[in-house]
Design an enzyme around this catalytic site. Structure first.
Site, mmCIF file in Angstrom:
data_model
loop_
_atom_site.group_PDB
_atom_site.id
_atom_site.type_symbol
_atom_site.label_atom_id
_atom_site.label_comp_id
_atom_site.label_asym_id
_atom_site.label_seq_id
_atom_site.Cartn_x
_atom_site.Cartn_y
_atom_site.Cartn_z
ATOM 1 C CE1 TYR A 254 14.182 31.205 5.573
ATOM 2 C CE2 TYR A 254 14.319 28.881 4.989
ATOM 3 C CZ TYR A 254 14.104 30.201 4.639
ATOM 4 O OH TYR A 254 13.792 30.513 3.338
ATOM 5 C CE LYS B 60 -0.330 -0.259 5.036
ATOM 6 N NZ LYS B 60 -1.129 -0.783 6.164
HETATM 7 C C1 LIG Z 1 -0.285 -1.823 6.788
HETATM 8 C C2 LIG Z 1 -0.874 -3.106 7.264
HETATM 9 C C3 LIG Z 1 -0.063 -4.230 7.483
HETATM 10 C C4 LIG Z 1 1.448 -4.191 7.401
HETATM 11 O O1 LIG Z 1 1.946 -3.586 8.571
HETATM 12 P P1 LIG Z 1 3.544 -3.466 8.845
HETATM 13 O O2 LIG Z 1 3.614 -2.920 10.214
HETATM 14 O O3 LIG Z 1 4.047 -2.504 7.827
HETATM 15 O O4 LIG Z 1 4.106 -4.820 8.691
HETATM 16 C C5 LIG Z 1 -0.686 -5.419 7.816
HETATM 17 N N1 LIG Z 1 -2.027 -5.491 7.946
HETATM 18 C C6 LIG Z 1 -2.837 -4.427 7.768
HETATM 19 C C7 LIG Z 1 -4.284 -4.569 7.958
HETATM 20 C C8 LIG Z 1 -2.279 -3.191 7.438
HETATM 21 O O5 LIG Z 1 -3.078 -2.139 7.276
#
Ligand SMILES: *Cc1c(COP(=O)(O)O)cnc(C)c1O
Length: 355
Positions: free
Chosen positions: A251, A34
């Site tokens: 800055y 994702k």
């Molecule tokens: C993002 C996500 C994962 C993966 O999580 P990590 O901590 O990056 O391993 C697994 N399951 C769900 C439902 C998620 O949203």
């Protein structure tokens, strides 16, 4: 052209996937890609992870990109569909969906689609974000079982504290209690659960961050899990300044020299995805030597201390994170987690894929 780029190392993705497989040998791997493959590029991530059993994404557009690129594995929409009109494409493209609420069950029941869809039924075991309450599991699973648009069921949950001292004891016990009689495969483990709790590996594991070579657990390095960093985020020095004692930098004059200090001005700023909250002293490497940032990060530039790297001048290489500087260390210094930094690498940064 500005010298900044993010290199994606496919061999590191392959290596980290093999680490996940070696720790969860009896489970199928659903690689989480994702958020544009955690900032690495969806198709770049998929290429390095092509040996996976499945992919997890959020949007149907991402699932279609993977299908169009030729991936025939299971592809799961982690939040299911957002509207009923997505279901016909989901069905045609053999995409699997999470079902986490009554409204999504109703959409499925009313849909007129070419083939039944694989459903991952999400149970809320205490995260209180998505999913059905445990006490409704029997009723909901029976309803989905009766629905002709459902091809098969997998039960799934997501743990809120897999990376914390609290662990997963309670939610895991709850999940097992409500699902023990049911015949469906299950999917429980994110990266932290995969690495810490073999008892929760189940039929599918869902690693994300570990595949990109970062640690899901604060205080434990990625290297200690034998993970290799996938992204190296690199640029160059474009100007050199020398501060006399009492002179200040950038800055807000957030750094003032207490000795004669050589400063490299670096072609990377918060508009490239470097965290603006990185304090003086954040680790960074110049010409292969570890040093620190000084002063406030600006939109397009930041500052490094090169007092002890006399050979470094204009054009010297700078690694913001990668093989030498762990993105986890930059994140920790900046009060965030590697996930946020990786996802935030900006569109204007050229991504280069390397074997
Ligand atoms: C993002 C996500 C994962 C993966 O999580 P990590 O901590 O990056 O391993 C697994 N399951 C769900 C439902 C998620 O949203």
């Amino acid at each position: 052209m500005r010298p900044i780029q993010a290199s994606i190392h496919l061999s590191a993705l392959e290596h980290n996937l093999a680490v996940a497989k070696s720790k969860a040998i009896d489970s199928k791997i659903m690689a989480v890609v994702k958020a544009n493959g955690y900032g690495h590029g969806l198709l770049n991530a998929a290429k390095g992870l092509k040996a996976t059993d499945g992919f997890a994404v959020l949007g149907l557009d991402e699932a279609l990109s993977l299908r169009h690129a030729g991936y025939s594995q299971t592809i799961l929409l982690l939040e299911g569909v957002f509207s009923a009109d997505e279901l016909s494409t989901v069905s045609e493209q053999k995409v699997s969906i999470v079902v986490h609420c009554d409204a999504q069950i109703e959409m499925l029941e009313r849909a007129s689609i070419p083939h039944p869809i694989s459903v991952h039924l999400k149970i809320n075991t205490g995260m209180n974000r998505l999913g059905f309450k445990p006490q409704n599991f029997e009723e909901v699973s029976a309803r989905l079982e009766r629905c002709p648009n459902v091809a098969d069921l997998t039960v799934m949950t997501h743990f809120a504290t897999a990376d914390e001292a609290l662990g997963i004891l309670k939610p895991l016990a709850l999940f097992k209690e409500i699902t023990q009689e049911c015949p469906y495969p299950s999917s429980l483990a994110n990266s932290a659960t995969l690495l810490r709790f073999p008892e929760a590996h189940a039929d599918w594991v869902r690693p994300g961050i570990m595949l990109y070579g970062s640690s899901p657990i604060a205080g434990q390095s990625a290297a200690s899990f034998n993970l290799k960093p996938v992204m190296s985020f690199d640029t160059q020095i474009i100007s050199v300044q020398t501060l006399d004692v009492g002179e200040s930098l950038g800055y807000g004059h957030r750094y003032t020299a207490d000795k004669k200090t050589r400063i490299g001005v670096v072609a990377c700023g918060y508009a490239d995805g470097y965290p603006r909250h990185a304090p003086n002293g954040t680790p960074i490497a110049v010409s292969g030597v570890l040093t620190q940032t000084l002063g406030r990060v600006s939109m397009d530039m930041l500052y490094v201390d090169i007092t002890d790297i006399p050979s470094a001048g204009i054009g010297a290489s700078v690694e913001m994170w990668g093989a030498q500087v762990s993105v986890d260390d930059v994140a920790e210094a900046s009060g965030t987690i590697s996930y946020e930094l990786l996802c935030a690498v900006a569109l204007r940064v050229q991504i280069k894929v390397v074997d």
